[in-house]
Structure formats: C-alpha cells, structure tokens
Scaffold this active site. Sequence first.
Site, short mmCIF file in Angstrom:
data_model
loop_
_atom_site.label_atom_id
_atom_site.label_comp_id
_atom_site.label_asym_id
_atom_site.label_seq_id
_atom_site.Cartn_x
_atom_site.Cartn_y
_atom_site.Cartn_z
N HIS A 72 -8.07 3.37 6.10
CA HIS A 72 -8.81 2.16 6.50
C HIS A 72 -9.60 2.32 7.79
O HIS A 72 -9.73 1.39 8.59
CB HIS A 72 -7.86 0.97 6.63
N HIS B 232 -6.96 -9.93 -0.73
CA HIS B 232 -6.04 -8.89 -0.25
C HIS B 232 -4.66 -9.12 -0.86
O HIS B 232 -4.10 -10.20 -0.69
CB HIS B 232 -5.97 -8.93 1.28
N ASP C 10 -7.75 -5.89 -2.01
CA ASP C 10 -7.79 -4.74 -1.11
C ASP C 10 -6.49 -4.55 -0.34
O ASP C 10 -5.71 -5.49 -0.18
CB ASP C 10 -8.89 -4.94 -0.05
N ASP C 11 -6.35 -3.34 0.18
CA ASP C 11 -5.34 -2.98 1.19
C ASP C 11 -3.92 -2.77 0.65
O ASP C 11 -3.03 -2.45 1.42
CB ASP C 11 -5.26 -4.01 2.34
N HIS D 276 -9.79 2.51 -1.40
CA HIS D 276 -10.13 1.78 -0.17
C HIS D 276 -9.93 2.71 1.04
O HIS D 276 -9.61 2.25 2.13
CB HIS D 276 -9.25 0.53 -0.06
NI NI Z 1 -9.48 -3.63 3.82
#
Ligand code: NI
Length: 352
Positions: A207, A294, A152-153, A203
């Site tokens: 955020h 991540h 993620d991210d 995602h």
């Molecule tokens: Ni995240």
Amino acid sequence: MRENYGRRRRKTLLRRLQVAWIIVAILATIVIIITGSKLLLADNKDSLKQDPDTIEDSNDISPLPEDKNEDPITGDTEQGDSNNEVLPDQNQENNENIPGTDTEDSSGTETLPGEENDDVTGEVEDNTGAITEGDDGESVEDTRKMIALTFDDGPHPTVTNRILDILEANGAKATFFVMGNRVQNYVDTVKRIVDLDCQIGNHTFSHKDLTKLSVSDIRYEVEHSNDNINEIVPVGEVVLRPPYGAKNDRVYETVKVPMITWSVDPEDWKSRDKDAVAKHILETAQDGDIVLMHDLYESTADAMEYVIPKLIEMGYELVTVDELFEAKGITLEAGIMYRNALGSTSTASGNK
Ligand code: NI
C-alpha cells in the site's frame, strides 16, 4: 372643527405610515428572496465545479492522519488504510507509509479539474451502452444495468467472509483488491473469493503511494503482490488498483496491467456508518459505475446486508470489474486507468 380636523389629519398620517410600513416590509421580503436565491445558485455552481477525480482520489487516502486510533472493530492500530491489520512480521514493510505524506502526495498527482470534467462528460455521452453483435449480425445494445462493487485493503478474516456470505446469498459478485502482504495469512478467504466467481484484483504489496517510488520499487509492489496472489489462486496477471488512486507518468509506464479506480465513493472508512454508506451508494450509483469500499470494517458489511439486495431489487446486476467492462464492450488495456465502464479513463498523456 379644528379638533376634528386635527384628529382626521392624525388618522390620515397614521394610515399613511401604516401603508409605508407595509410597502417597506414587502420590499424587504423581495430583497431577501432575491439575495437568498442568488446565494443558492452560487452554491450550486460551486459544487458543480468540483472535480470528480479529485474527490475520488483524495477520498481513498484512508484513514486521515488524525484517524490513527485503534480500530474499534478489529482492535488493530492503523497506520494507513492498508496497514490496519497487518501482522507483526509485516510491519517493517508498512512503517514507511506515513499517512500525512500520502495525503499530500496523492492529491498532488491529480490532473487539473478543468481537463477532467470536460473529458469525463464527453466520454460518458458517447458510451450509453455497449454495442454487441446479435445472432443475425445486427448490432444489439446491452441494456442490462450493472454495477461493480469493489473492496480494497483486505482480505479480512471476518469482514471479507461476511461480505462473501451476502454476495453468495444474493447471487451477486464483487471484486476484491487484496493486499499482497496479507493474502498469505488469509489463504482460505482468498480461495473462497475465487470459488464464488468473484474477482481478485491487486492493491499492491504494502500500500505505498506508487508515485513516490522508483521504477524498480513500483514493479516490486505490483509484481511481488501478484506473485503472492498466484501462489494461492492461479489467476494470472490481475488488474491493479493503485493505493490512493495515485498515478503519474512513471506509474503509467511501469505498470503493465490495466488500472481500475472508482466512480462512486461512499467513504466507508471515514464514516464507519452503515446507513451513510448505504444511502450514498443507493442515491449515487448508476449503470456502469465502480463503487469503492474497504472490506476491513464491520459497518461496511452491515451496509452490504441492505445495499446488495436493494440494488438487485432496483434492477442492477452486481458483477465483477472484468464482467462489467466486457458487458459494456470495453477491452481493458495496460497503461490506462479506468474510473468506470462509461469511458471515463486517464492515461500518461492525459485523459480520455
Ligand atoms: Ni487502499
């Protein structure tokens, strides 16, 4: 005679005292053992009571409010797990993300522990393997062991590419839940994810905790991000990982794609320790699991150097989220949040 009698009595008394001491010592040992085992049992019961979903979702709230320091790896200042390396022109969007508030909110959206536990167990038992049709029309169970690694991210200019290098070298695949406000800055990395037959997931744009947004803001976060992704790679409408795994009825009703959370969380953002991350995954992950990581931290890429070949050696196929569900005979549907490919899901009306 008297002297002797007196001495003998003293000896007898001493011996009795010794025997009494031994008995007391034995009894004390027994009491200690019983109390100790009771305490141990109580501890185990407590840990079993923990709700897996609560653990999962609370863990995605990265980093914790106190974890706002400069990232030692990237040199970026963190504001929320997604905001670490957002470029200056995008900061406006991200300033609204206050880590402390996110922490409270996402845990507040959780379903009650009891409900979750019952449902998870029930479903897992029912789904031991996908049944597919064989050539002769008979049902054939897909017995391949599979795990979906997810990141993620990102994208991140170095970490994402390091992870892609490792995947490529090992013939493995993974899913990258990218940020809509980052993809345009790392176009080549986004293209490489697709070129290597890895999967792109959404995602959101910036955020935000979707449970705190209006319907139109949820749509913007999801759709604007999806549009940005498609300007780079024509992947269509992709699955969503809501930030922090946060969900409520409005999220379920508004998001028009399947939502994917996770069943294994090595807390890579928290420990930044490659050994701890590797140990957690290798000891926890099983067939059908989705692992949350991540692609922002070098320590995560370091862990992957070891974990990816090791999982393959252990007999696992490392596949994308889509491939995992397809192999397990599960058709992903909008309005449902999937934690793994073993039937652990939740919907607006409750858990399945
Ligand atoms: Ni995240």
